[in-house]
Design a protein around this motif. Structure first.
Motif, mmCIF file in Angstrom:
data_model
loop_
_atom_site.group_PDB
_atom_site.id
_atom_site.type_symbol
_atom_site.label_atom_id
_atom_site.label_comp_id
_atom_site.label_asym_id
_atom_site.label_seq_id
_atom_site.Cartn_x
_atom_site.Cartn_y
_atom_site.Cartn_z
ATOM 1 N N ALA A 143 28.656 42.244 45.916
ATOM 2 C CA ALA A 143 29.505 41.113 46.316
ATOM 3 C C ALA A 143 30.439 40.715 45.178
ATOM 4 C CB ALA A 143 28.655 39.921 46.746
ATOM 5 N N ALA A 144 29.918 40.754 43.967
ATOM 6 C CA ALA A 144 30.734 40.418 42.797
ATOM 7 C C ALA A 144 31.832 41.461 42.589
ATOM 8 C CB ALA A 144 29.849 40.321 41.562
ATOM 9 N N GLU A 145 31.507 42.717 42.816
ATOM 10 C CA GLU A 145 32.504 43.782 42.660
ATOM 11 C C GLU A 145 33.607 43.653 43.704
ATOM 12 O OE1 GLU A 145 32.715 45.704 40.064
ATOM 13 O OE2 GLU A 145 30.830 44.915 39.285
ATOM 14 N N GLU A 146 33.250 43.241 44.925
ATOM 15 C CA GLU A 146 34.254 43.016 45.966
ATOM 16 C C GLU A 146 35.203 41.893 45.552
ATOM 17 O OE1 GLU A 146 32.508 42.476 49.861
ATOM 18 O OE2 GLU A 146 31.296 44.289 49.640
ATOM 19 N N LYS A 147 34.653 40.838 44.964
ATOM 20 C CA LYS A 147 35.479 39.726 44.481
ATOM 21 C C LYS A 147 36.396 40.190 43.353
ATOM 22 C CE LYS A 147 34.849 36.095 46.880
ATOM 23 N NZ LYS A 147 35.960 35.530 47.639
ATOM 24 N N MET A 148 35.891 41.067 42.500
ATOM 25 C CA MET A 148 36.700 41.588 41.404
ATOM 26 C C MET A 148 37.877 42.387 41.955
ATOM 27 S SD MET A 148 37.211 41.849 38.099
ATOM 28 C CE MET A 148 35.688 41.418 37.287
ATOM 29 N N ILE A 149 37.632 43.198 42.978
ATOM 30 C CA ILE A 149 38.705 43.973 43.618
ATOM 31 C C ILE A 149 39.719 43.022 44.255
ATOM 32 C CG2 ILE A 149 39.257 45.648 45.444
ATOM 33 C CD1 ILE A 149 37.837 46.901 43.036
ATOM 34 N N GLU A 150 39.230 41.952 44.875
ATOM 35 C CA GLU A 150 40.113 40.951 45.472
ATOM 36 C C GLU A 150 40.985 40.310 44.386
ATOM 37 O OE1 GLU A 150 39.766 36.689 47.859
ATOM 38 O OE2 GLU A 150 38.064 38.063 47.929
ATOM 39 N N ALA A 151 40.387 39.970 43.251
ATOM 40 C CA ALA A 151 41.144 39.384 42.138
ATOM 41 C C ALA A 151 42.178 40.374 41.615
ATOM 42 C CB ALA A 151 40.195 38.953 41.019
ATOM 43 N N GLU A 152 41.791 41.641 41.531
ATOM 44 C CA GLU A 152 42.732 42.667 41.067
ATOM 45 C C GLU A 152 43.935 42.753 42.005
ATOM 46 O OE1 GLU A 152 42.178 46.818 39.087
ATOM 47 O OE2 GLU A 152 41.803 47.053 41.242
ATOM 48 N N SER A 166 52.353 46.577 37.784
ATOM 49 C CA SER A 166 50.996 46.058 37.925
ATOM 50 C C SER A 166 50.016 46.892 37.109
ATOM 51 C CB SER A 166 50.580 46.012 39.393
ATOM 52 O OG SER A 166 50.630 47.286 39.950
ATOM 53 N N SER A 167 48.956 46.230 36.749
ATOM 54 C CA SER A 167 47.940 46.837 35.899
ATOM 55 C C SER A 167 46.629 46.834 36.664
ATOM 56 C CB SER A 167 47.824 45.997 34.628
ATOM 57 O OG SER A 167 46.939 46.578 33.737
ATOM 58 N N SER A 168 45.673 47.594 36.163
ATOM 59 C CA SER A 168 44.348 47.604 36.776
ATOM 60 C C SER A 168 43.474 46.584 36.065
ATOM 61 C CB SER A 168 43.717 48.994 36.685
ATOM 62 O OG SER A 168 42.370 48.919 37.105
ATOM 63 N N LEU A 169 43.231 45.488 36.723
ATOM 64 C CA LEU A 169 42.397 44.430 36.152
ATOM 65 C C LEU A 169 41.015 44.948 35.815
ATOM 66 C CD1 LEU A 169 42.087 41.367 35.524
ATOM 67 C CD2 LEU A 169 41.271 41.099 37.865
ATOM 68 N N VAL A 170 40.447 45.745 36.695
ATOM 69 C CA VAL A 170 39.113 46.290 36.477
ATOM 70 C C VAL A 170 39.089 47.111 35.187
ATOM 71 C CG1 VAL A 170 37.344 47.840 37.400
ATOM 72 C CG2 VAL A 170 38.509 46.247 38.925
ATOM 73 N N ASN A 171 40.081 47.968 34.997
ATOM 74 C CA ASN A 171 40.139 48.769 33.767
ATOM 75 C C ASN A 171 40.398 47.894 32.543
ATOM 76 O OD1 ASN A 171 39.686 51.129 35.168
ATOM 77 N ND2 ASN A 171 41.856 51.691 35.245
ATOM 78 N N ASP A 172 41.260 46.896 32.692
ATOM 79 C CA ASP A 172 41.596 46.031 31.567
ATOM 80 C C ASP A 172 40.398 45.181 31.124
ATOM 81 O OD1 ASP A 172 44.139 47.055 31.537
ATOM 82 O OD2 ASP A 172 45.039 45.366 32.614
ATOM 83 N N LEU A 173 39.514 44.856 32.048
ATOM 84 C CA LEU A 173 38.347 44.041 31.700
ATOM 85 C C LEU A 173 37.112 44.868 31.354
ATOM 86 C CD1 LEU A 173 38.621 41.167 34.336
ATOM 87 C CD2 LEU A 173 39.258 41.115 31.918
#
Length: 175
Positions: A143-152, A166-173
């Motif tokens: 569920a947290a990973e889904e939220k992270m994708i939504e934020a990205e 645009s950048s990859s938030l997941v990669n940047d964090l």
């Protein structure tokens, strides 16, 4: 009489010509000013994004370590796993707080609503991770990973709107 008429017509054309030149000059100034404001906003947006990711990367070290360990070839078990989960939960809570406390620069008023939604989604992702890590049994971070994708996706839309790559938030964090 004809001379007066031609003189009046000539003056009218002269005035119309001058007023058009002035309005075009005004349009050029407005366009340059608008372009400069967009550039300033894009710069502030990039500064905001870089500041946010740098701040979070300073707080989510233990969380990233946990995720790397669990996803490794020989995941930890027992006490080692419990210690990693505990540290990761604290790290996730600190990351959520860091996101919430990141201020939006005043130059980003046009993007403020979107940025606030992005920050709320990202903070929620970290809060969900903390809760999952504190729960009994194996931590389910889906569920947290889904939220992270939504934020990205939200930050990508904001960056695109500002004309930025645009950048990859997941990669940047997590990188």
């Amino acid at each position: 009489m004809k001379k007066l008429w031609f003189l009046g017509l000539g003056l009218s054309l002269l005035l119309v010509g001058c007023s058009d030149a002035g309005s075009e000059e005004g349009k050029k100034e407005e366009s340059a000013k608008s372009s400069e404001e967009n550039t300033d906003a894009a710069g502030e947006l990039m500064d905001f994004y870089l500041n946010l990711t740098t701040t979070v990367n300073g707080t989510d070290i233990d969380l990233n370590g946990y995720e790397a360990a669990v996803g490794g070839e020989t995941p930890p078990t027992g006490d080692e796993l419990a210690k990693l989960e505990e540290a990761a939960a604290v790290s996730a809570e600190e990351s959520a707080e860091a996101v919430e406390n990141t201020e939006i620069p005043s130059g980003l008023d046009d993007y403020k609503k979107d940025i606030e939604e992005f920050k709320a989604t990202l903070a929620e992702s970290y809060t969900l991770k903390a809760e999952a890590l504190k729960a009994e049994g194996e931590a389910d971070l889906s569920a947290a990973e889904e939220k992270m994708i939504e934020a990205e996706n939200q930050i990508k839309a904001i960056l695109d709107k500002a004309g930025l790559v645009s950048s990859s938030l997941v990669n940047d964090l997590n990188g």
